[in-house]
Enzyme design. Structure first.
Site, mmCIF file in Angstrom:
data_model
loop_
_atom_site.group_PDB
_atom_site.id
_atom_site.type_symbol
_atom_site.label_atom_id
_atom_site.label_comp_id
_atom_site.label_asym_id
_atom_site.label_seq_id
_atom_site.Cartn_x
_atom_site.Cartn_y
_atom_site.Cartn_z
ATOM 1 N N GLU A 38 0.836 -1.190 0.000
ATOM 2 C CA GLU A 38 0.000 0.000 0.000
ATOM 3 C C GLU A 38 0.882 1.256 0.000
ATOM 4 O O GLU A 38 1.948 1.282 0.652
ATOM 5 C CB GLU A 38 -0.867 -0.038 1.264
ATOM 6 N N LYS A 108 -9.445 2.198 -1.925
ATOM 7 C CA LYS A 108 -9.663 1.557 -0.629
ATOM 8 C C LYS A 108 -11.034 1.907 -0.050
ATOM 9 O O LYS A 108 -11.391 3.082 0.091
ATOM 10 C CB LYS A 108 -8.553 1.987 0.334
ATOM 11 N N CYS A 143 -5.206 -3.371 2.669
ATOM 12 C CA CYS A 143 -4.936 -3.318 4.105
ATOM 13 C C CYS A 143 -6.193 -3.489 4.951
ATOM 14 O O CYS A 143 -6.751 -4.584 5.011
ATOM 15 C CB CYS A 143 -4.186 -2.034 4.440
#
Length: 268
Positions: A38, A108, A143
């Site tokens: 990331e 995300k 994540c």
């Protein structure tokens, strides 16, 4: 097919150096799919929306072009986290660069900690892409998305054989749960975490220190660890897998992970 998971320590605010690190780590790697951490181009610990806005790039920017060239050079799909600017907003995104083809982006969905002060919530939703050379399907989550089982399940229901998870993880709690995402969906799960420490001064004057826990890993579709990096090394781990074995979701003659689902009974 071969899948490569990259772990290294990006330098905060130095994308040129970080891209050079990535190129050097992958120089001799022969693979079909590359998964990077990331925000691997910029570092993670932004302290304000303005700071990340100034660092962000559009999809056609230098970093995106670098990853597209990397995909062509390696004849591989490349998945890498970066700060994406689009229409006045900044997203914590991952580029999916295809060899010889167009790129797409995942933004995300579940922002973590101070990301909520710096980034806009992702709006792409979950989707899969077909590997142009190997015929398998790849999905992406970033994540903190791992904490929400709906993320991995959505990708699996869309047909993902492999889930790539670019990460900047700062705890070890994920190690107990992430294997379940592979097991409960019968998919391969590649987690590319970073290592190193970032210490930043917050606007109020306090110091925020984050140490990233490394341990990048590939989980088998059984939830078992194929191989895991240590917490501090820069490394590229390359594995040979058969992604198509994930498509039979049965686990005995009577039960199938997806066919036995009862969505009419589930809360949303």
């Amino acid at each position: 097919m071969k899948i490569s998971v990259v772990q290294f320590t990006p330098v905060m605010g130095n994308p040129e150096h970080n891209l050079r690190q990535i190129a050097a780590l992958l120089k001799k790697i022969v693979t079909d799919l590359i998964v990077l951490p990331e925000l691997c181009t910029t570092g993670y610990s932004f302290v304000s929306a303005k700071e990340v806005f100034d660092a962000a790039e559009e999809m056609g920017g230098k970093s995106a072009r670098f990853f597209e060239q990397l995909a062509n050079d390696h004849n591989a799909v490349v998945i890498a986290g970066f700060a994406e600017s689009d229409a006045g907003k900044v997203y914590n995104s991952a580029i999916i660069a295809m060899p010889g083809g167009e790129s797409t982006v995942y933004r995300k969905s579940h922002l973590f900690f101070r990301e909520k002060e710096c980034f806009s919530e992702g709006n792409t939703g979950f989707f899969v892409v077909r590997h142009p050379l190997k015929g398998c399907k790849v999905g992406v989550m970033i994540c903190n998305d791992w904490r929400y089982p709906e993320a991995a399940r959505s990708l699996a229901l869309l047909g993902a054989d492999i889930i790539a998870c670019p990460s900047n993880l700062v705890s070890d709690v994920w190690r107990a749960v992430m294997p379940a995402r592979a097991f409960e969906n019968k998919v391969f799960l590649a987690v590319a975490n970073r290592c190193g420490t970032e210490a930043r001064t917050l606007p109020a004057g306090a110091t925020q220190t984050l140490t990233f826990t490394g341990g990048s890993v590939l989980y088998n579709y059984t939830g078992e660890t194929v191989e895991q990096a240590d917490k501090t090394s820069s490394v590229v781990m390359t594995f040979e897998i058969d992604p198509l074995v994930t498509r039979d979701k049965s686990f005995n003659p009577f039960n199938d992970l997806f066919k036995d689902r009862r969505p009419d009974l589930y809360f949303t």
